[in-house]
Design a protein around this motif. Sequence first.
Motif, PDB file in Angstrom:
ATOM      1  N   TYR A  65       0.978  -1.275  -0.261  1.00 26.42           N
ATOM      2  CA  TYR A  65      -0.009   0.110   0.166  1.00 26.42           C
ATOM      3  C   TYR A  65       0.793   1.052  -0.187  1.00 26.42           C
ATOM      4  O   TYR A  65       1.965   1.492   0.544  1.00 26.42           O
ATOM      5  CB  TYR A  65      -0.812  -0.349   1.052  1.00 26.42           C
ATOM      6  N   PRO A  66       0.361   2.151  -0.162  1.00 31.29           N
ATOM      7  CA  PRO A  66       0.912   3.422  -0.229  1.00 31.29           C
ATOM      8  C   PRO A  66       1.131   4.138   0.937  1.00 31.29           C
ATOM      9  O   PRO A  66       0.369   3.865   2.015  1.00 31.29           O
ATOM     10  CB  PRO A  66      -0.101   4.471  -1.475  1.00 31.29           C
ATOM     11  N   ALA A  67       2.683   4.704   1.402  1.00 33.08           N
ATOM     12  CA  ALA A  67       2.761   5.098   2.599  1.00 33.08           C
ATOM     13  C   ALA A  67       1.661   5.928   2.781  1.00 33.08           C
ATOM     14  O   ALA A  67       1.549   5.911   3.550  1.00 33.08           O
ATOM     15  CB  ALA A  67       4.437   5.313   2.378  1.00 33.08           C
ATOM     16  N   GLY A  68       1.399   7.115   2.180  1.00 33.12           N
ATOM     17  CA  GLY A  68      -0.124   8.010   2.732  1.00 33.12           C
ATOM     18  C   GLY A  68      -1.259   6.925   3.035  1.00 33.12           C
ATOM     19  O   GLY A  68      -1.767   8.036   3.718  1.00 33.12           O
ATOM     20  N   GLU A  69      -1.518   5.880   2.425  1.00 34.35           N
ATOM     21  CA  GLU A  69      -2.707   4.873   3.415  1.00 34.35           C
ATOM     22  C   GLU A  69      -2.630   5.070   5.053  1.00 34.35           C
ATOM     23  O   GLU A  69      -3.558   4.754   5.664  1.00 34.35           O
ATOM     24  CB  GLU A  69      -2.752   4.005   2.783  1.00 34.35           C
ATOM     25  N   ILE A  70      -1.635   4.715   5.312  1.00 31.81           N
ATOM     26  CA  ILE A  70      -1.017   4.382   7.194  1.00 31.81           C
ATOM     27  C   ILE A  70      -2.379   5.171   7.737  1.00 31.81           C
ATOM     28  O   ILE A  70      -1.620   6.839   8.005  1.00 31.81           O
ATOM     29  CB  ILE A  70       0.304   4.232   7.391  1.00 31.81           C
ATOM     30  N   LYS A  71      -2.622   4.892   8.615  1.00 34.76           N
ATOM     31  CA  LYS A  71      -3.554   6.073   9.441  1.00 34.76           C
ATOM     32  C   LYS A  71      -2.455   5.700  10.663  1.00 34.76           C
ATOM     33  O   LYS A  71      -3.207   7.166  11.185  1.00 34.76           O
ATOM     34  CB  LYS A  71      -4.729   5.302  10.004  1.00 34.76           C
ATOM     35  N   LYS A  72      -1.981   5.419  11.359  1.00 33.04           N
ATOM     36  CA  LYS A  72      -1.871   5.009  12.727  1.00 33.04           C
ATOM     37  C   LYS A  72      -0.674   4.280  12.816  1.00 33.04           C
ATOM     38  O   LYS A  72      -0.492   3.046  12.417  1.00 33.04           O
ATOM     39  CB  LYS A  72      -2.894   5.257  13.636  1.00 33.04           C
TER      40      LYS A  72
END
Length: 530
Positions: free
Chosen positions: A418-425
């Motif tokens: 997944y793209p790094a920007g999709e990390i929530k927490k």
Amino acid sequence: MIFMRKKIFQLHRRLSIIIAIPVLLWASSGFMHPIMTNIRPAIATQGIMTVAVDTGRIRYPLAKALKEHHLDSLSNFRLVHIDTNWFYQLQPLAGAGGPGGRVAIPIYISCTNGNILTAGDWLYAQYLARQFLEGGGSNARATRGTTGVRDGGQGMTHDCCGAATDIVLNPVKGARVANVSLVSHYDDEYKSINRLLPVYRVSFERADGIRVYVETTQDRYSFAMDDRRAVFDEIFRLCHTWGWLDALGKGRLAVEMLIALTALFTAVLGIYIFFTTRGSGAHGARRNHRYTAITAALFTLLWAFSGSYHALSRFREDVRDRYAMDTRLAAESAEFDIARLQAACRRPVTNVSMVVIDGERYWRVSLLPEKMAMHKDLMKEMKASLAPVAYVRVRDYAVLADGDARYAAWMATRFSGYPAGEIKKVEPVTSFGDEYNFTDKRLPVWKVSYERDHHVRYYVETGSGKLASRVDDLVAAEGYSFSVFHKHHFMDWGGKKVRDASTMFWAFAQVVMVVIGLIFWLKRRRSLRS
């Protein structure tokens, strides 16, 4: 209506006979399980005392040692010590990883003179196992370490390879080692529940036949077994997990699930019969069975449901062992300055390795904690402290802010795709719970959460660069079901003793229910024949 009720009676009776022995095996071995957890072999500690690197011993450059021994590249490296003798532990590039893959045995090179420690991993496994079994402290004789080797014609230098070998093979205290073997596959004794591979099995010459399993690449205790525990373990394997059906492969899970579902349905029929019939005329074994069964019914439903749900979930292959970071360190880039690292981190250094974050290389520097914490029993304490670590950029020795969390996020990005920007927490996990529990083994880890794919969570271990667990809402539901309904973790408020007592009481109730039911069935058969 009467006809239908009679059919339900007959169906309940027939199904009860079919599942009687399997349920008896499950319940009796379930009763025994808490006893097993309290008769584990006595181990002095499950953690090695962290010590600062003796910079006076780091005299031979790693890059030079790699060049001299024609080691062009490696997976990674770190520092280890056997007593006061320090070595570079080199992890060669491996073939296929994970269970069944080719195991790359670490190579040990002296930090003092650049010599290779013969059978280094075999020796280090013994050193670790003894530390875990008997506790820390030097095992060196006062006369050890006095031998030397020529150092480029400039005099004698300490022969750390000879000293380390002598310390391991000729201990001044404790039991001697009987056998050492590399374990690269799970077997009847070292089961998949232990998670860690490869490990070494170190057997000691003691009356209890104790063997200690250790992971040399992380200085980690994995598991211990002695002859007494082995007897209980084998009984549990045969009676509870039905190891005698292993030849069926996944078919074993199908059999277990079918019988558990049958037990669930039978319990529902029994509850229906209890509430739709009058028990005033019942007597003897029938009356006893009627009331013991309804008393145990709730827990029959809970363990049958959670057991069948768990068996179903295990049809999905566990692939976490296939995920690990691949650093691929070139020999010429393996040079580090220990004094400069300490200056950059402003604390004593306990270890060094290399990681890559988004194409940039960093030294991963483990630091001496301000307060030492020794975890003697991870499975009882259920928690581990988050050790201090710094990430120092290789090209300019700049310290990366929040380095461990950022590396955890990078690991999850690589593992998930997944793209790094999709990390929530991104958050540290230092204790076991319902979702990430003691069966996952590794602590501390980092939890990296996403919104997609049923809120998938990646638990990663930055120290080893490996995936500890992947959980989403669907997986978590099964784990929660098994933890709470099957293992009685709803009793955690009272501690382990209260939870174990609850498990044993209700498992025993299942045994009583089945035994009284069989007595009632046998008496009924005799009466019909007479």
